[in-house]
Design a protein around this motif. Structure first.
Motif, short mmCIF file in Angstrom:
data_model
loop_
_atom_site.label_atom_id
_atom_site.label_comp_id
_atom_site.label_asym_id
_atom_site.label_seq_id
_atom_site.Cartn_x
_atom_site.Cartn_y
_atom_site.Cartn_z
N LEU A 24 8.95 9.50 -5.44
CA LEU A 24 7.53 9.15 -5.40
C LEU A 24 6.90 10.09 -4.39
CD1 LEU A 24 5.26 7.15 -6.27
CD2 LEU A 24 5.82 5.86 -4.20
N ARG A 25 5.93 10.87 -4.85
CA ARG A 25 5.32 11.82 -3.91
C ARG A 25 3.81 11.79 -3.99
NH1 ARG A 25 3.94 16.86 -6.17
NH2 ARG A 25 4.63 17.03 -8.32
N LEU A 26 3.20 12.14 -2.90
CA LEU A 26 1.75 12.20 -2.76
C LEU A 26 1.32 13.64 -2.98
CD1 LEU A 26 -0.77 10.56 -1.94
CD2 LEU A 26 -0.28 11.20 0.42
N ILE B 22 2.77 10.58 -7.79
CA ILE B 22 3.56 10.98 -8.94
C ILE B 22 4.96 10.43 -8.77
CG2 ILE B 22 4.54 12.91 -10.24
CD1 ILE B 22 2.10 14.51 -9.59
N LEU B 23 5.46 9.74 -9.81
CA LEU B 23 6.81 9.22 -9.83
C LEU B 23 7.61 10.01 -10.85
CD1 LEU B 23 8.76 6.95 -8.84
CD2 LEU B 23 8.02 5.66 -10.85
N THR B 24 8.69 10.66 -10.40
CA THR B 24 9.53 11.46 -11.31
C THR B 24 10.99 11.05 -11.16
OG1 THR B 24 9.69 13.22 -9.67
CG2 THR B 24 8.00 13.46 -11.36
N LYS B 25 11.73 11.25 -12.24
CA LYS B 25 13.16 10.96 -12.23
C LYS B 25 13.92 12.18 -11.76
CE LYS B 25 16.74 8.87 -14.97
NZ LYS B 25 17.13 8.32 -16.23
N LEU C 26 12.38 8.54 -1.83
CA LEU C 26 13.29 8.34 -2.95
C LEU C 26 13.44 6.85 -3.20
CD1 LEU C 26 16.16 10.90 -2.31
CD2 LEU C 26 14.37 11.01 -4.04
N ILE C 27 13.48 6.49 -4.49
CA ILE C 27 13.68 5.11 -4.91
C ILE C 27 14.93 5.09 -5.78
CG2 ILE C 27 12.72 3.18 -6.20
CD1 ILE C 27 9.93 4.42 -5.66
N GLU C 28 15.90 4.24 -5.43
CA GLU C 28 17.12 4.09 -6.24
C GLU C 28 16.93 2.92 -7.17
OE1 GLU C 28 20.66 2.39 -7.64
OE2 GLU C 28 19.65 1.45 -5.96
N HIS C 29 17.20 3.14 -8.48
CA HIS C 29 17.09 2.08 -9.48
C HIS C 29 18.22 2.24 -10.48
CE1 HIS C 29 15.37 -0.81 -12.22
NE2 HIS C 29 15.40 0.09 -13.19
N SER D 289 0.85 -1.19 0.00
CA SER D 289 0.00 0.00 0.00
C SER D 289 0.89 1.24 0.00
CB SER D 289 -0.92 0.01 1.22
OG SER D 289 -0.17 0.29 2.39
N SER D 290 0.36 2.34 -0.50
CA SER D 290 1.13 3.59 -0.49
C SER D 290 1.43 4.01 0.94
CB SER D 290 0.37 4.69 -1.23
OG SER D 290 -0.89 4.90 -0.63
N ARG D 291 0.55 3.68 1.86
CA ARG D 291 0.79 4.00 3.28
C ARG D 291 2.01 3.25 3.81
NH1 ARG D 291 -2.98 6.22 7.20
NH2 ARG D 291 -4.34 6.29 5.40
N GLU D 292 2.17 1.99 3.37
CA GLU D 292 3.35 1.21 3.78
C GLU D 292 4.62 1.84 3.22
OE1 GLU D 292 2.75 -3.40 3.98
OE2 GLU D 292 1.50 -2.61 2.34
N LEU D 293 4.55 2.34 2.00
CA LEU D 293 5.73 2.93 1.37
C LEU D 293 6.07 4.30 1.95
CD1 LEU D 293 5.04 2.11 -2.38
CD2 LEU D 293 6.84 1.16 -0.95
N LEU D 294 5.07 5.15 2.06
CA LEU D 294 5.31 6.54 2.47
C LEU D 294 5.29 6.75 3.97
CD1 LEU D 294 3.11 8.29 -0.23
CD2 LEU D 294 5.61 8.29 -0.12
N GLY D 295 4.53 5.95 4.70
CA GLY D 295 4.37 6.19 6.13
C GLY D 295 3.70 7.53 6.33
N ALA D 296 4.24 8.35 7.21
CA ALA D 296 3.68 9.68 7.48
C ALA D 296 4.24 10.73 6.52
CB ALA D 296 3.97 10.10 8.91
#
Length: 61
Positions: free
Chosen positions: A49-51, A58-61, A39-42, A27-34
């Protein structure tokens, strides 16, 4: 090998396939928390990734 034996073996192999073949779901809640962003490194690149205020992701590079 009789056709029925092949079918039995095929059925047994399908049943033995791992159940976790589906994509992992978080869930987005699991990913973002509060937080509102993370940031996601790939492959050496960072993605944000922001709310949004409209409660969209929204996912941006």
């Amino acid at each position: 090998m009789p056709v029925t034996r092949q079918r039995q073996q095929s059925a047994a192999l399908r049943q033995a396939e791992p159940v976790n073949s589906l994509p992992r779901c978080l869930s987005s809640r699991e990913l973002l928390g509060a937080a509102q962003a993370l940031l996601i490194e790939h492959n050496g690149c960072y993605y944000s990734l922001r709310l949004t205020r409209q409660n969209k992701l929204i996912l941006t590079k």
